[in-house]
Structures are given as structure tokens and as C-alpha cells.
Motif scaffolding. Sequence first.
Motif, PDB file in Angstrom:
ATOM      1  N   GLY A   1       0.667  -0.924   0.064  1.00  0.00           N
ATOM      2  CA  GLY A   1      -0.141  -0.064  -0.052  1.00  0.00           C
ATOM      3  C   GLY A   1       0.820   1.193  -0.098  1.00  0.00           C
ATOM      4  O   GLY A   1       0.398   2.412  -0.581  1.00  0.00           O
ATOM      5  N   ALA A   2       1.910   1.074   0.600  1.00  0.00           N
ATOM      6  CA  ALA A   2       2.824   2.365   0.722  1.00  0.00           C
ATOM      7  C   ALA A   2       3.362   2.768  -0.602  1.00  0.00           C
ATOM      8  O   ALA A   2       3.267   4.044  -1.029  1.00  0.00           O
ATOM      9  CB  ALA A   2       3.980   2.086   1.747  1.00  0.00           C
ATOM     10  N   GLY A   3       3.461   1.908  -1.647  1.00  0.00           N
ATOM     11  CA  GLY A   3       3.970   2.155  -2.961  1.00  0.00           C
ATOM     12  C   GLY A   3       2.847   2.788  -3.853  1.00  0.00           C
ATOM     13  O   GLY A   3       3.073   3.543  -4.524  1.00  0.00           O
ATOM     14  N   CYS A   4       1.667   2.182  -3.544  1.00  0.00           N
ATOM     15  CA  CYS A   4       0.523   2.621  -4.323  1.00  0.00           C
ATOM     16  C   CYS A   4       0.221   4.097  -3.863  1.00  0.00           C
ATOM     17  O   CYS A   4       0.023   4.999  -4.794  1.00  0.00           O
ATOM     18  CB  CYS A   4      -0.670   1.780  -3.792  1.00  0.00           C
ATOM     19  SG  CYS A   4      -2.045   2.117  -4.912  1.00  0.00           S
ATOM     20  N   LEU A   5       0.305   4.149  -2.479  1.00  0.00           N
ATOM     21  CA  LEU A   5       0.135   5.608  -2.141  1.00  0.00           C
ATOM     22  C   LEU A   5       1.043   6.753  -2.455  1.00  0.00           C
ATOM     23  O   LEU A   5       0.888   7.969  -3.186  1.00  0.00           O
ATOM     24  CB  LEU A   5      -0.029   5.636  -0.647  1.00  0.00           C
ATOM     25  CG  LEU A   5      -0.604   6.930   0.005  1.00  0.00           C
ATOM     26  CD1 LEU A   5      -1.831   7.079  -0.038  1.00  0.00           C
ATOM     27  CD2 LEU A   5      -0.170   6.898   1.605  1.00  0.00           C
ATOM     28  N   THR A   6       2.144   6.355  -2.460  1.00  0.00           N
ATOM     29  CA  THR A   6       3.578   7.083  -3.081  1.00  0.00           C
ATOM     30  C   THR A   6       3.205   7.659  -4.698  1.00  0.00           C
ATOM     31  O   THR A   6       3.191   8.625  -4.973  1.00  0.00           O
ATOM     32  CB  THR A   6       4.884   6.382  -2.926  1.00  0.00           C
ATOM     33  OG1 THR A   6       4.886   5.871  -1.611  1.00  0.00           O
ATOM     34  CG2 THR A   6       5.870   7.497  -3.242  1.00  0.00           C
ATOM     35  N   MET A   7       2.912   6.466  -5.319  1.00  0.00           N
ATOM     36  CA  MET A   7       2.497   6.744  -6.823  1.00  0.00           C
ATOM     37  C   MET A   7       1.247   7.570  -7.056  1.00  0.00           C
ATOM     38  O   MET A   7       1.250   8.686  -7.831  1.00  0.00           O
ATOM     39  CB  MET A   7       2.278   5.456  -7.655  1.00  0.00           C
ATOM     40  CG  MET A   7       3.235   4.415  -7.507  1.00  0.00           C
ATOM     41  SD  MET A   7       4.725   5.034  -8.579  1.00  0.00           S
ATOM     42  CE  MET A   7       4.312   4.852 -10.186  1.00  0.00           C
ATOM     43  N   LEU A   8       0.375   7.471  -6.226  1.00  0.00           N
ATOM     44  CA  LEU A   8      -0.751   8.426  -6.023  1.00  0.00           C
ATOM     45  C   LEU A   8      -0.247   9.753  -5.808  1.00  0.00           C
ATOM     46  O   LEU A   8      -0.742  10.763  -6.594  1.00  0.00           O
ATOM     47  CB  LEU A   8      -1.884   7.888  -5.260  1.00  0.00           C
ATOM     48  CG  LEU A   8      -3.264   8.364  -5.195  1.00  0.00           C
ATOM     49  CD1 LEU A   8      -3.979   8.065  -6.703  1.00  0.00           C
ATOM     50  CD2 LEU A   8      -3.949   8.075  -4.033  1.00  0.00           C
ATOM     51  N   LEU A   9       0.479   9.965  -4.852  1.00  0.00           N
ATOM     52  CA  LEU A   9       0.770  11.192  -4.385  1.00  0.00           C
ATOM     53  C   LEU A   9       1.903  12.000  -5.602  1.00  0.00           C
ATOM     54  O   LEU A   9       1.599  13.073  -5.708  1.00  0.00           O
ATOM     55  CB  LEU A   9       1.527  11.161  -3.063  1.00  0.00           C
ATOM     56  CG  LEU A   9       0.802  11.052  -1.751  1.00  0.00           C
ATOM     57  CD1 LEU A   9       1.911  10.958  -0.497  1.00  0.00           C
ATOM     58  CD2 LEU A   9      -0.121  12.189  -1.561  1.00  0.00           C
TER      59      LEU A   9
ATOM     60  N   SER B   1       1.625  11.234  -8.685  1.00  0.00           N
ATOM     61  CA  SER B   1       0.795  11.574  -9.902  1.00  0.00           C
ATOM     62  C   SER B   1      -0.033  13.139  -9.659  1.00  0.00           C
ATOM     63  O   SER B   1      -0.053  13.979 -10.451  1.00  0.00           O
ATOM     64  CB  SER B   1       0.083  10.488 -10.193  1.00  0.00           C
ATOM     65  OG  SER B   1      -0.969  10.438  -9.263  1.00  0.00           O
ATOM     66  N   ILE B   2      -0.429  13.342  -8.334  1.00  0.00           N
ATOM     67  CA  ILE B   2      -1.101  14.425  -8.101  1.00  0.00           C
ATOM     68  C   ILE B   2      -0.335  15.648  -8.127  1.00  0.00           C
ATOM     69  O   ILE B   2      -0.774  16.708  -8.405  1.00  0.00           O
ATOM     70  CB  ILE B   2      -1.751  14.142  -6.655  1.00  0.00           C
ATOM     71  CG1 ILE B   2      -3.052  13.239  -6.472  1.00  0.00           C
ATOM     72  CG2 ILE B   2      -2.245  15.625  -6.143  1.00  0.00           C
ATOM     73  CD1 ILE B   2      -3.531  12.896  -5.159  1.00  0.00           C
ATOM     74  N   VAL B   3       0.638  15.397  -7.219  1.00  0.00           N
ATOM     75  CA  VAL B   3       1.630  16.547  -7.408  1.00  0.00           C
ATOM     76  C   VAL B   3       2.224  16.698  -8.810  1.00  0.00           C
ATOM     77  O   VAL B   3       2.198  18.434  -9.112  1.00  0.00           O
ATOM     78  CB  VAL B   3       3.228  16.162  -6.513  1.00  0.00           C
ATOM     79  CG1 VAL B   3       4.104  17.402  -6.899  1.00  0.00           C
ATOM     80  CG2 VAL B   3       2.856  16.120  -5.183  1.00  0.00           C
ATOM     81  N   ILE B   4       2.402  16.012  -9.521  1.00  0.00           N
ATOM     82  CA  ILE B   4       2.596  16.329 -11.169  1.00  0.00           C
ATOM     83  C   ILE B   4       1.651  17.145 -11.809  1.00  0.00           C
ATOM     84  O   ILE B   4       1.759  17.905 -12.490  1.00  0.00           O
ATOM     85  CB  ILE B   4       3.308  14.927 -11.682  1.00  0.00           C
ATOM     86  CG1 ILE B   4       4.444  14.716 -11.206  1.00  0.00           C
ATOM     87  CG2 ILE B   4       3.145  15.253 -13.348  1.00  0.00           C
ATOM     88  CD1 ILE B   4       4.820  13.380 -11.892  1.00  0.00           C
ATOM     89  N   SER B   5       0.265  16.458 -11.494  1.00  0.00           N
ATOM     90  CA  SER B   5      -0.658  17.407 -12.282  1.00  0.00           C
ATOM     91  C   SER B   5      -0.936  18.664 -11.766  1.00  0.00           C
ATOM     92  O   SER B   5      -1.145  19.544 -12.417  1.00  0.00           O
ATOM     93  CB  SER B   5      -2.087  16.504 -11.920  1.00  0.00           C
ATOM     94  OG  SER B   5      -2.323  16.144 -10.888  1.00  0.00           O
ATOM     95  N   VAL B   6      -0.769  18.948 -10.146  1.00  0.00           N
ATOM     96  CA  VAL B   6      -0.789  20.342  -9.943  1.00  0.00           C
ATOM     97  C   VAL B   6       0.117  21.258 -10.553  1.00  0.00           C
ATOM     98  O   VAL B   6       0.090  22.549 -10.782  1.00  0.00           O
ATOM     99  CB  VAL B   6      -0.795  20.277  -8.214  1.00  0.00           C
ATOM    100  CG1 VAL B   6      -0.630  21.545  -7.652  1.00  0.00           C
ATOM    101  CG2 VAL B   6      -2.029  19.519  -7.717  1.00  0.00           C
TER     102      VAL B   6
END
Length: 39
Positions: A14-22, A24-29
Amino acid sequence: MRFGNTEVRFMGGGAGCLTMLLVSIVISVLLTVLLNVLL
């Protein structure tokens, strides 16, 4: 993620999944802010 017979794991669980999600959010912002500055 699988490529043929090889299993590719960025970070396990789950940590890797959460990191990838974060990430992608930072990149889109950042892209949104950059586009607003340029346009």
C-alpha cells in the motif's frame, strides 16, 4: 505491473501505491500551475 514474464514492482504494498498516487497528484498540480503561468 507485468512485462512478459518479468514482474515490475515500484514499491511493494500500500505504501508504494500511495506514493505513486501522491506523485501523480503533485505532477498534475505542477502542470496546471505551469500552464496557468504560461497562458
